[in-house]
Design a protein around this motif. Structure first.
Motif, PDB file in Angstrom:
ATOM      1  N   LEU A  29      11.669  19.239  10.243  1.00 29.13           N
ATOM      2  CA  LEU A  29      12.537  18.167  10.760  1.00 29.13           C
ATOM      3  C   LEU A  29      11.954  16.769  10.593  1.00 29.13           C
ATOM      4  CD1 LEU A  29      15.222  17.639  12.376  1.00 29.13           C
ATOM      5  CD2 LEU A  29      13.837  17.800  14.449  1.00 29.13           C
ATOM      6  N   MET A  30      10.632  16.640  10.743  1.00 27.42           N
ATOM      7  CA  MET A  30      10.008  15.306  10.680  1.00 27.42           C
ATOM      8  C   MET A  30       9.226  15.107   9.374  1.00 27.42           C
ATOM      9  SD  MET A  30      11.013  13.734  13.320  1.00 27.42           S
ATOM     10  CE  MET A  30       9.941  12.342  13.657  1.00 27.42           C
ATOM     11  N   HIS A  31       9.463  15.979   8.424  1.00 25.96           N
ATOM     12  CA  HIS A  31       8.740  15.873   7.154  1.00 25.96           C
ATOM     13  C   HIS A  31       9.056  14.531   6.486  1.00 25.96           C
ATOM     14  CE1 HIS A  31       6.366  17.448   3.945  1.00 25.96           C
ATOM     15  NE2 HIS A  31       7.303  17.106   3.067  1.00 25.96           N
ATOM     16  N   GLY A  32       8.020  13.830   6.005  1.00 28.82           N
ATOM     17  CA  GLY A  32       8.217  12.529   5.345  1.00 28.82           C
ATOM     18  C   GLY A  32       8.291  11.366   6.320  1.00 28.82           C
ATOM     19  N   LYS A  33       8.222  11.671   7.631  1.00 25.25           N
ATOM     20  CA  LYS A  33       8.306  10.595   8.630  1.00 25.25           C
ATOM     21  C   LYS A  33       6.919  10.275   9.193  1.00 25.25           C
ATOM     22  CE  LYS A  33      13.028  11.415   9.935  1.00 25.25           C
ATOM     23  NZ  LYS A  33      13.885  10.412   9.341  1.00 25.25           N
ATOM     24  N   THR A  34       6.709   8.996   9.469  1.00 21.17           N
ATOM     25  CA  THR A  34       5.456   8.574  10.089  1.00 21.17           C
ATOM     26  C   THR A  34       5.730   8.178  11.536  1.00 21.17           C
ATOM     27  OG1 THR A  34       4.614   7.782   7.978  1.00 21.17           O
ATOM     28  CG2 THR A  34       3.551   6.912   9.950  1.00 21.17           C
ATOM     29  N   VAL A  35       4.921   8.755  12.426  1.00 27.18           N
ATOM     30  CA  VAL A  35       5.087   8.517  13.868  1.00 27.18           C
ATOM     31  C   VAL A  35       3.782   7.941  14.422  1.00 27.18           C
ATOM     32  CG1 VAL A  35       5.553   9.611  16.095  1.00 27.18           C
ATOM     33  CG2 VAL A  35       6.602  10.533  14.038  1.00 27.18           C
ATOM     34  N   LEU A  36       3.869   6.899  15.193  1.00 30.64           N
ATOM     35  CA  LEU A  36       2.670   6.337  15.833  1.00 30.64           C
ATOM     36  C   LEU A  36       2.768   6.602  17.345  1.00 30.64           C
ATOM     37  CD1 LEU A  36       1.454   2.679  15.176  1.00 30.64           C
ATOM     38  CD2 LEU A  36       0.875   3.982  17.193  1.00 30.64           C
ATOM     39  N   GLU A  69      -4.230  -3.262  10.528  1.00 34.68           N
ATOM     40  CA  GLU A  69      -4.617  -2.066   9.759  1.00 34.68           C
ATOM     41  C   GLU A  69      -3.383  -1.220   9.419  1.00 34.68           C
ATOM     42  OE1 GLU A  69      -8.017  -0.092  11.599  1.00 34.68           O
ATOM     43  OE2 GLU A  69      -7.471   1.733  10.503  1.00 34.68           O
ATOM     44  N   VAL A  70      -2.516  -1.024  10.415  1.00 30.07           N
ATOM     45  CA  VAL A  70      -1.304  -0.219  10.191  1.00 30.07           C
ATOM     46  C   VAL A  70      -0.429  -0.892   9.117  1.00 30.07           C
ATOM     47  CG1 VAL A  70       0.862   0.601  11.243  1.00 30.07           C
ATOM     48  CG2 VAL A  70      -1.289   0.820  12.492  1.00 30.07           C
ATOM     49  N   LEU A  71      -0.254  -2.201   9.234  1.00 33.56           N
ATOM     50  CA  LEU A  71       0.624  -2.908   8.297  1.00 33.56           C
ATOM     51  C   LEU A  71       0.047  -2.883   6.876  1.00 33.56           C
ATOM     52  CD1 LEU A  71       1.709  -5.959  10.509  1.00 33.56           C
ATOM     53  CD2 LEU A  71       3.022  -3.904   9.989  1.00 33.56           C
ATOM     54  N   GLN A  72      -1.285  -2.883   6.791  1.00 27.93           N
ATOM     55  CA  GLN A  72      -1.918  -2.833   5.460  1.00 27.93           C
ATOM     56  C   GLN A  72      -1.842  -1.446   4.839  1.00 27.93           C
ATOM     57  OE1 GLN A  72      -5.913  -4.249   6.053  1.00 27.93           O
ATOM     58  NE2 GLN A  72      -5.266  -6.392   5.907  1.00 27.93           N
ATOM     59  N   GLU A  73      -1.983  -0.409   5.689  1.00 27.31           N
ATOM     60  CA  GLU A  73      -2.153   0.948   5.146  1.00 27.31           C
ATOM     61  C   GLU A  73      -0.888   1.796   5.119  1.00 27.31           C
ATOM     62  OE1 GLU A  73      -5.387   2.744   7.264  1.00 27.31           O
ATOM     63  OE2 GLU A  73      -6.793   1.187   6.610  1.00 27.31           O
ATOM     64  N   GLU A  74       0.074   1.456   5.973  1.00 24.06           N
ATOM     65  CA  GLU A  74       1.237   2.335   6.097  1.00 24.06           C
ATOM     66  C   GLU A  74       2.463   1.721   5.429  1.00 24.06           C
ATOM     67  OE1 GLU A  74       0.982   5.386   7.405  1.00 24.06           O
ATOM     68  OE2 GLU A  74      -1.122   5.025   7.910  1.00 24.06           O
ATOM     69  N   PRO A  75       3.028   2.374   4.450  1.00 20.34           N
ATOM     70  CA  PRO A  75       4.219   1.820   3.813  1.00 20.34           C
ATOM     71  C   PRO A  75       5.459   1.911   4.704  1.00 20.34           C
ATOM     72  CG  PRO A  75       3.611   3.933   2.815  1.00 20.34           C
ATOM     73  CD  PRO A  75       2.544   3.602   3.812  1.00 20.34           C
ATOM     74  N   ARG A  76       5.429   2.826   5.705  1.00 20.21           N
ATOM     75  CA  ARG A  76       6.600   2.966   6.575  1.00 20.21           C
ATOM     76  C   ARG A  76       6.190   3.389   7.986  1.00 20.21           C
ATOM     77  NH1 ARG A  76      10.577   5.196   4.399  1.00 20.21           N
ATOM     78  NH2 ARG A  76      11.528   5.833   6.357  1.00 20.21           N
ATOM     79  N   LEU A  77       7.076   3.122   8.942  1.00 19.94           N
ATOM     80  CA  LEU A  77       6.882   3.598  10.313  1.00 19.94           C
ATOM     81  C   LEU A  77       8.254   3.981  10.849  1.00 19.94           C
ATOM     82  CD1 LEU A  77       5.068   4.111  12.749  1.00 19.94           C
ATOM     83  CD2 LEU A  77       5.339   1.718  13.405  1.00 19.94           C
ATOM     84  N   ASP A  78       8.445   5.285  11.057  1.00 20.82           N
ATOM     85  CA  ASP A  78       9.769   5.782  11.475  1.00 20.82           C
ATOM     86  C   ASP A  78       9.921   5.851  12.990  1.00 20.82           C
ATOM     87  OD1 ASP A  78      10.948   6.763   8.738  1.00 20.82           O
ATOM     88  OD2 ASP A  78       8.845   7.357   8.785  1.00 20.82           O
ATOM     89  N   VAL A  79       8.817   6.148  13.675  1.00 19.92           N
ATOM     90  CA  VAL A  79       8.897   6.268  15.141  1.00 19.92           C
ATOM     91  C   VAL A  79       7.640   5.671  15.780  1.00 19.92           C
ATOM     92  CG1 VAL A  79       9.225   7.836  17.105  1.00 19.92           C
ATOM     93  CG2 VAL A  79      10.143   8.484  14.875  1.00 19.92           C
ATOM     94  N   LEU A  80       7.863   4.825  16.768  1.00 15.36           N
ATOM     95  CA  LEU A  80       6.747   4.300  17.575  1.00 15.36           C
ATOM     96  C   LEU A  80       6.922   4.859  18.984  1.00 15.36           C
ATOM     97  CD1 LEU A  80       4.433   2.327  18.363  1.00 15.36           C
ATOM     98  CD2 LEU A  80       6.180   0.567  18.685  1.00 15.36           C
ATOM     99  N   ILE A  81       5.898   5.529  19.502  1.00 15.44           N
ATOM    100  CA  ILE A  81       5.995   6.064  20.877  1.00 15.44           C
ATOM    101  C   ILE A  81       4.974   5.348  21.766  1.00 15.44           C
ATOM    102  CG2 ILE A  81       5.999   8.128  22.328  1.00 15.44           C
ATOM    103  CD1 ILE A  81       6.666   9.807  19.927  1.00 15.44           C
TER     104      ILE A  81
END
Ligand SMILES: NC(=O)C1=CN([C@@H]2O[C@H](COP(=O)(O)OP(=O)(O)OC[C@H]3O[C@@H](n4cnc5c(N)ncnc54)[C@H](OP(=O)(O)O)[C@@H]3O)[C@@H](O)[C@H]2O)C=CC1
Ligand SMILES: CC1=C(/C=C/C(C)=C/C=C/C(C)=C/C=O)C(C)(C)CCC1
Length: 336
Positions: A40-47, A128-140
């Protein structure tokens, strides 16, 4: 004498049996996702903030199992790496899907240092997150501190308001651009039912005149809800949603600042075992809001046990929410 002792023993036994029965027969939140949902969450990045312990750890475990790349934002790298190692082993031992980005099964875990009691740390974490992560799907926004003695953050804010509200306020604002460019995306905020006992006393947000640890926790949790509602209003039309939840009473490390005499502790442990949810039960609403297609497009709402709940009027006051937003911008130094 003997009769009294027998009566006391019977009462204790009866009480223990009743507690055990309540634990096993009582209502528990159904686990939402089982084997079939594993991608279900494949391909999604969650912080997830505070992902090394309690609810955050359980949320990370489940979203990892569902295939997400999970960034654990934690203040202590050693504790976080330890938790990440345990989570990886738990997934493997449970015969779960293989871990890793190319496995097509479970996702991957990344540990990053984040101290919400330091605006400097929040800023460098986001950089660091903005430099390294191309996407952010969920922030918890999960991390929290409960009823600590009077302490101040690095920037001079009362600790519970500083960590639970202001640290997350800055974090969310700095990551909003990435969340918008990854839309549809979601923000999930963890509050508490104890918000009911709080008020936003603008004249003393640092509690310098008077410190009441219960009031300050409740105030910070009310701030979480007002923040969510104001942010939902500001995010209308962006395809970024934000919702807030209370997890119920959960057996975690949150009570670390509550001092209970050693002799009474076993009784408290028994009570919490009987009446509190496990971290996995408590994490269900966070997992639901982060991943369920049922809440696609839903924003600005308050949830408990995976269902929408009503808020007290003080948590829906738009003028207090707007003022809190403005004051928070000044406090964290992002006023343009
Ligand atoms: N447990 C319950 O019954 C309830 C919990 N909640 C809320 O749930 C959320 C999670 O708490 P819970 O899992 O119970 O408690 P835990 O204490 O188990 O977890 C809290 C997490 O927050 C982290 N944290 C604390 N301070 C900071 C900081 N300055 N910077 C970064 N991370 C920090 C902790 O890190 P570390 O381990 O390093 O200290 C830990 O990872 C909180 O927001 C809490 O208010 C709401 C209602 C009830
Ligand atoms: C398990 C346990 C404890 C934990 C208490 C917790 C986890 C408190 C939760 C607080 C809540 C409900 C906050 C709401 O926002 C104690 C009291 C230290 C005593 C020993 C057993």
């Amino acid at each position: 004498m003997a009769v009294t002792a027998v009566a006391a023993l019977l009462a204790a036994l009866g009480g223990a049996l009743w507690l055990a029965a309540r634990r096993f027969v009582g209502p528990s939140v159904q686990r939402l996702h089982r084997g079939g949902d594993s991608g279900l969450m494949h391909g999604k990045t969650v912080l997830i903030t505070g992902a090394n312990s309690g609810l955050g750890r359980a949320t990370a475990a489940e979203l990892l199992r569902l295939g997400a790349r999970v960034i654990m934002g934690c203040r202590d790298r050693t504790r976080a790496e330890e938790a990440a190692g345990q989570l990886r082993r738990e997934i493997c031992q449970a015969g779960g899907p293989e871990l890793g980005p190319d496995s097509g099964g479970a996702g991957e875990l990344v540990v990053k240092e984040l101290d919400l009691a330091s605006l400097r740390s929040v800023r460098s974490f986001c950089q660091e997150v903005l430099q390294e992560e191309p996407r952010l799907d969920v922030l918890i926004n999960n991390a929290g501190i409960f009823q600590c003695p009077y302490m101040k953050t690095e920037d001079g804010f009362e600790m519970q308001f500083g960590v639970n509200h202001l640290g997350h306020f800055l974090l969310t604002n700095l990551l909003l651009g990435l969340l918008k460019s990854s839309a549809p995306s979601r923000i999930v905020v963890v509050t508490s039912k104890l918000y009911k006992y709080g008020d936003i006393n603008f004249e003393d947000l640092n509690s310098e005149q008077n410190y009441n640890k219960s009031f300050c926790y409740s105030r910070s949790k009310l701030a979480n809800i007002l923040f969510t509602r104001e942010l939902a209003r500001r995010l209308e039309g962006t395809n970024v949603t934000v919702n807030v939840l209370h997890p119920g009473m959960v057996r975690t490390n949150l009570g670390r600042h509550i001092h209970i005499p050693l002799l009474v502790k076993p009784l408290f442990n028994l009570v919490s075992w009987a009446f509190f949810k496990s971290p996995l039960e408590g994490a269900q609403t966070s997992i639901y809001l982060a991943s369920s297609p049922e809440v696609e497009g839903v924003s600005g709402k308050y949830f408990g046990d995976c269902k929408e709940e009503e808020l007290l009027p003080k948590a829906m006051d738009e003028s207090v929410a707007g003022k809190l937003w403005d004051v928070s911008e000044v406090m964290v130094g992002i006023l343009k």
